[in-house]
Design an enzyme around this catalytic site. Structure first.
Site, short mmCIF file in Angstrom:
data_model
loop_
_atom_site.label_atom_id
_atom_site.label_comp_id
_atom_site.label_asym_id
_atom_site.label_seq_id
_atom_site.Cartn_x
_atom_site.Cartn_y
_atom_site.Cartn_z
N ASP A 51 0.84 -1.21 0.00
CA ASP A 51 0.00 0.00 0.00
C ASP A 51 0.87 1.26 0.00
O ASP A 51 0.37 2.38 -0.11
CB ASP A 51 -1.01 -0.01 1.16
CG ASP A 51 -0.36 -0.05 2.52
OD1 ASP A 51 0.88 -0.20 2.60
OD2 ASP A 51 -1.10 0.07 3.53
N GLU A 122 -1.29 -5.67 8.36
CA GLU A 122 -0.50 -5.17 9.48
C GLU A 122 -1.10 -5.75 10.75
O GLU A 122 -2.26 -5.53 11.06
CB GLU A 122 -0.48 -3.64 9.47
CG GLU A 122 0.26 -3.12 8.26
CD GLU A 122 0.44 -1.60 8.24
OE1 GLU A 122 0.12 -0.94 9.25
OE2 GLU A 122 0.92 -1.10 7.21
N GLU A 189 9.18 -4.69 10.29
CA GLU A 189 9.62 -3.37 9.80
C GLU A 189 10.10 -2.46 10.92
O GLU A 189 9.46 -2.35 11.97
CB GLU A 189 8.47 -2.67 9.05
CG GLU A 189 8.88 -1.26 8.58
CD GLU A 189 7.96 -0.62 7.56
OE1 GLU A 189 6.96 -1.24 7.15
OE2 GLU A 189 8.28 0.51 7.15
O1 KIV Z 1 3.53 -1.15 1.64
C1 KIV Z 1 4.69 -1.59 1.57
O2 KIV Z 1 5.44 -1.32 0.63
C2 KIV Z 1 5.14 -2.46 2.65
C3 KIV Z 1 6.59 -2.84 2.67
C4 KIV Z 1 7.40 -1.66 2.99
C5 KIV Z 1 6.86 -3.98 3.54
O3 KIV Z 1 4.38 -2.84 3.48
#
Ligand code: KIV
Length: 275
Positions: A51, A122, A189
């Site tokens: 996202d 998430e 992350e």
């Molecule tokens: O949205 C995204 O690009 C992510 C990555 C940074 C893991 O969740």
């Protein structure tokens, strides 16, 4: 033609990724478009339609405004370019937190309309039950713990996580709950190095690090960051290219040629047929 292509290339699956725990590091990048997915596919095990597309492609200030429609459109584009890599599509903010049934319906819509192989969520404190509900009904799910960009309004910004104390313990518990719920891998992350290693040792599915040290089972970066498209990148990004500089140089050369009337030249125009 395309069905022949599909027959000859075996695509990486969620069980393939899960089986890479403690194996060769898993190579992942984000992708949002068909041509870039085509290029990345040769080198990556997994492409994430993150996202982050909202910020990287659409210029949004964060990922909160990203919609199901945006994720589906970009998921379809990436699926047209990726043949071998597993494609995972992010579930946008608001599409899975309200309850397991609604989350499942949205995940099924993403899988059906894009053809991708899995979704990512998430994994905040209340999401484990939802992950279990989706996995038990045939939706492969990747979790995402530590810095959770969709929680920016609660956290007050993009901040590294788990440097000490209660927060560290909570993130470890969230990772364990996510794995126990059936996620086939967990993105970790923006957490301190020791915590990334502890999570990697504590769970039996692969961890995919971003800003979380080499102590994970794989790595992911936002492709446009590592290619150098932006004039600023977070500390954890290594720039493998200078796309911003290259694009600037190419466009300056084009502008010079147009102004000098040297473009288009004889090789770039059509001529009427003789007679
Ligand atoms: O949205 C995204 O690009 C992510 C990555 C940074 C893991 O969740």
């Amino acid at each position: 033609m395309s069905s022949q292509r599909q027959e000859t290339v075996k695509r990486v699956t969620a069980p393939d990724i899960a089986a890479r725990k403690n194996g060769t590091p898993i190579v992942c990048l984000t992708a949002y478009t068909t041509p870039v997915a085509e290029i990345l596919d040769e080198h990556c095990d997994l492409l994430l339609v993150g996202d982050s597309v909202g910020m990287v492609v659409h210029g949004l200030p964060n990922t909160v405004g990203v919609t199901m429609e945006m994720m589906i459109l970009h998921g379809q584009a990436v699926m047209r370019g990726a043949r071998k890599a597993m494609v995972v599509v992010d579930m946008p903010f608001g599409s899975y937190e309200g309850g397991a049934e609604a989350a499942y319906a949205n995940a099924v819509r993403i899988l059906k309309e894009t053809g991708c192989q899995a979704v990512k969520v998430e994994a905040g404190p209340t999401v484990a039950d939802t992950i279990a509900y989706m996995v038990q009904r045939g939706v492969p799910v990747m979790g995402h713990v530590g810095l959770r960009p969709q929680a920016i309004n609660v956290d007050g910004g993009f901040k590294a996580k788990g440097k000490a104390g209660e927060e560290r313990r909570r993130i470890l518990e969230e990772a364990k709950a996510t794995a126990a719920a059936g996620a086939f891998a967990v993105v970790v992350e923006g957490v301190a190095e020791g915590l990334a290693r502890e999570i990697t040792q504590a769970i039996d599915v692969p961890t995919i690090g971003i800003g979380a040290s080499a102590g994970c089972d794989g790595q992911i970066l936002v492709t446009d960051d590592m290619l150098g498209l932006f004039d600023w990148t977070p500390k954890f990004v290594r720039r493998y290219g200078d796309l911003r500089g290259e694009i600037g140089k190419a466009v300056a050369a084009y502008a010079d040629d147009v102004r000098a009337r040297s473009f288009p030249g004889p090789a770039e125009i059509y001529f009427a047929k003789a007679g």
